[in-house]
Every structure is written in structure tokens, then in C-alpha cells.
Design a protein around this motif. Sequence first.
Motif, PDB file in Angstrom:
ATOM      1  N   TRP A  58      41.716  50.696  39.822  1.00  0.00           N
ATOM      2  CA  TRP A  58      41.775  49.824  38.631  1.00  0.00           C
ATOM      3  C   TRP A  58      42.170  48.408  38.991  1.00  0.00           C
ATOM      4  O   TRP A  58      41.696  47.442  38.404  1.00  0.00           O
ATOM      5  CB  TRP A  58      42.706  50.417  37.566  1.00  0.00           C
ATOM      6  N   LYS A  59      43.020  48.276  40.024  1.00  0.00           N
ATOM      7  CA  LYS A  59      43.450  46.925  40.407  1.00  0.00           C
ATOM      8  C   LYS A  59      42.284  46.086  40.908  1.00  0.00           C
ATOM      9  O   LYS A  59      42.167  44.908  40.592  1.00  0.00           O
ATOM     10  CB  LYS A  59      44.504  47.014  41.517  1.00  0.00           C
TER      11      LYS A  59
ATOM     12  N   LEU B  35      40.290  45.043  37.989  1.00  0.00           N
ATOM     13  CA  LEU B  35      41.005  44.032  37.203  1.00  0.00           C
ATOM     14  C   LEU B  35      40.855  42.653  37.849  1.00  0.00           C
ATOM     15  O   LEU B  35      40.576  41.661  37.170  1.00  0.00           O
ATOM     16  CB  LEU B  35      42.485  44.413  37.099  1.00  0.00           C
ATOM     17  N   THR B  36      41.012  42.611  39.192  1.00  0.00           N
ATOM     18  CA  THR B  36      40.810  41.344  39.895  1.00  0.00           C
ATOM     19  C   THR B  36      39.415  40.813  39.609  1.00  0.00           C
ATOM     20  O   THR B  36      39.231  39.623  39.356  1.00  0.00           O
ATOM     21  CB  THR B  36      40.941  41.558  41.422  1.00  0.00           C
TER      22      THR B  36
ATOM     23  N   ILE C  28      37.542  41.319  36.968  1.00  0.00           N
ATOM     24  CA  ILE C  28      37.486  40.791  35.596  1.00  0.00           C
ATOM     25  C   ILE C  28      38.137  39.413  35.547  1.00  0.00           C
ATOM     26  O   ILE C  28      37.595  38.472  34.969  1.00  0.00           O
ATOM     27  CB  ILE C  28      38.201  41.759  34.627  1.00  0.00           C
ATOM     28  N   GLU C  29      39.294  39.292  36.193  1.00  0.00           N
ATOM     29  CA  GLU C  29      40.001  38.003  36.204  1.00  0.00           C
ATOM     30  C   GLU C  29      39.087  36.897  36.722  1.00  0.00           C
ATOM     31  O   GLU C  29      38.908  35.865  36.088  1.00  0.00           O
ATOM     32  CB  GLU C  29      41.222  38.071  37.115  1.00  0.00           C
TER      33      GLU C  29
END
Length: 490
Positions: free
Chosen positions: A282-283, A286-287, A289-290
Motif C-alpha cells: 500500500w505504501k 500511496l507514493t 498517488i502522491e
Amino acid sequence: MKKKVIIFITLILAITLGWATRPTTAHAADDSLVRVQKKGTLVMGTSPDYPPYEFQATVHGKSKIVGMDVAVGEKIAKGLGVKLKVKSMSFDSLLVALQTGKVDMVISGMNPTPARKKNVDFTHLYYQGGYSIVVNKSEKGLYHDKDSFKGKTIGAQTGSTMYNESKKQTTDTKVKGMTSVSDLILALQSHKIAGVAMEKPSAQAYVANNKQLAMIPSHFDLSASDTSAAVAFKKGSTALVAAANKSVDQIRKQDLVNQDYLPAAGKYLKTNTVNTSMWHYWKAFLTGIEYTLIITVCSVFFGFILGVILSLARMLHGGVVKTLIRWLATAYVEFIRGTPMMVQVMFVYFGLGLIVNLPALTSGIIAISLNSGAYVAEYIRGGINSVDDGQTEAARSLGMTSGATMRFVILPQALKNIWPSLGNEFITLIKDSSIVSIIGVSELIFQSNIVRSDTYRGVAPIAVIMVLYFIMTFTASRILNHFERSMQHD
Ligand code: ARG
């Protein structure tokens, strides 16, 4: 008038092309070594889809590039008294990155072929690999070497020696190129291709990691040096190559690759197969998406400013200067809309990189803003043109100046027409910003590629980012619709 615009555009094109393709003269003095030592870091470019040479592994919960080539890079950096920084990119863009100064050296299981030697300098050989072909275990009986693929398709990494040799040394065999070796393996498993040509150690690693795969000899006719790996440096960096050769020679003499680097890489390969659940990553997503959102928001912002300027410039009338500015703006818009965004991104990153060395994220934002500006300019122009002429006439007959008419009468009405297109542009950019993954920006597609090569799972990461993209665009369009509606009310 139209003719002049065409002549003008042709001129700009000729100048750009002429400049970009000008012969680069080698530096008289070789300051390659001093420069790296002053900088304190040695940037290594590599394509981490090639275990045990280089691959992604999860180390202490973080995705990291490891492998014997990284160990070779560490050794060279240590020898120079500097720190190593590893930069990941696709194999076929490594040498371009080297020539344009994005990286200081390339270590990527790369064979020092005569063609490559013309463009870059190589160290001595640090490892001999040899070529093999990976096939599906269920079909192992069908194939013996490169000559058994008649009527079938062999896959090889684009830009690799295997790709060229497979084309040259097979008959009646189709050769399919893909940018990443992990994708080739997936294509093999889904029977889109019958075999994948790669270095023997890499073939062994893929086979060891995956029970459905097997390997066969390739029997390509090649010299030993064409199947061995060396470190590449920019052409003319004699001092740097000589310094690196000291470390490479030690590696050879002490047999460090076999004794030390390969066993260490093997350990990572084992831990690498532990968790392939998408939740585990997930990390990474998430990166992604950021970065996707950062690129989109910045590009829409700068693109809007550029778009306003361009659209105003395109509406100028009168003297020579104004006409010239109008032409320039028109030429710009036409040029940007007439070339693929992917090419623009590469041009900003690699081309502009020859003058100023911009990081990939900045280059990506610049390229996408420049691109978006051209489209936004057209939306704005269209919006302004759609306001009835009577409005201008009325405002002017009331004694308003043309500037005031624009600001207080035309623009507020035009904005209502422009807003939906701007919203669409935002949503388009959420999706299209994925193009910058080619220059190595960690946006969503790039991150999903990391997860794919990390887990050896082909479809799951794609499904995940598909859903993530949809959530982003859907949310954005809901929010934009809300604003649009409240604008219609007043
Ligand atoms: N040895 C081959 C070449 O030099 C392929 C190397 C591929 N390396 C990689 N990291 N994917 O073209």
C-alpha cells in the motif's frame, strides 16, 4: 498569412532539430574523475528487472534495488571515495541517460558490444554470463535452443543484445521486444511468446523463483566479450574509467562476484518471494498517488497561467510586434498539439537536460505544463469567442475601455464556458501524467511496475492502479461538477 505561419513553424522546427542533432565535440580536458569526486556521489543507472544482476527487493519493509551489479557499483564508488546513488530506468534509456549526464555510469549486465563502444566507454569485463532461453516448463520438450522456435515468437528486452542477436541469428522466428524482462516473463506464462532470451544467471534466477519455468541453452554464436558485462561511462571519461578499472580488476582477481556478490544477491531473491499480497504494497501505491496528484495539480496550475497568456497573445491585433507575438503563440499551440506528449516529456528531460540538469519530477511537470498550456489556451479562446459580440458593443458604448470590457464583462461570462473544459483537462491530466513514468518519476504507473517486478505478479498491480485511477478521476469530477453547478446558479 497562413503561409507565413507555416514558414515560421518550419523555421522553428529546423532550428530545434539542427540544434538537437548538432555534433557534440568531446571535451578537450578530461575532468570526469575530478567532477565526480567534487560532487561526492556516483550515480549509477540500472534496469532492475534482471536478477541476480539487479532487482527490486523489500529490505526492512522498504523496496530497494539490490544485486551483484549494485555491489560492483558500491565497490567502484568506494574506490573513488564517493557515495553510490542508484537510479532505476528502463534498459533502453540507460545509454541516453549516460550521454545526457543524468547518470555517471551504467551497470546493468551490459555487454560492451562494438556498436555501444562507439558511443560510450567501457571498463574491463567484470563478469561473464552467457546467454540462455527461458521457456514454460510444460513445453520444455519442444525446444532445444534458438533454432527450435520456427514459426514461433521469442521475446527479448528492447535495446538488449539478445534482441539484436535473436533477430540476426534465427530464421522464421518472430522476435518480440518489451521494455522490461519481468513483462516478458509474464508474456511467456500467458503463452504470448514461446521463450525469452536473457543472460544465463538471470534465467537461472527466474527459473529458481518460478516453478512453471525452465531454461534451455541458446547456442547463439558470440564472442566471450559480447556475453560478458562491463561498466559504461560517458565517452571520453578516460580518468574515471581508469579509476573504476582498479576496482573492476580487483573484483576479477579476487573473484568477488562468485565468492561474495552473487551469494548475497541470492539471499535477497529468497526473501523476495515472501509476501506478494497487494495490501503489503500500500505504501508504494500511496507514493504513486502522491506523485500523480503533485504532477497534475502543478501542471494544471502552470498550464492555466500559460494558457491565459497564450490565449491573450493569440487575440492580439495591430502593429508588427503584436502580430509577431500572435504568430509565436499560434505556432507554439500548433506545435505542441501536433507532437506526442511522450516525445515532449523526453525532449524536456533529455534535450533540455543538456543545458540545465533538471530532476525527472521537475522535467515532468514542466513538460506537462507546457503541453497543457497549449490546450488550455484553446479552451479559453473558445470560451471568449463564444460570448456574444453584442456584449462587447454594449460595454464599449457605455464608455468602458477594451481592457475593462474584457475583465468585467467578457471574462466572467467566458469563464462559465471555460470551466467545464478546464475540469476535463484536470481529469485528463490525472490519467495522462502517467507518461512521465518513462523518465523514472515515481507516479502511479511507475510504482505499479515496481510492485510487478517485486512480486512477479502481472495482473494484480494493474487492476489495483486501474481502480485507484478511477477513484481519483471520479472524485475529481464530482468535486468539479459541484463547482460548476454553483457557478450556474449565480
Ligand atoms: N546483456 C544484455 C545487454 O547488454 C542485456 C542486459 C539486460 N540488463 C538488464 N538489467 N535488464 O544488452
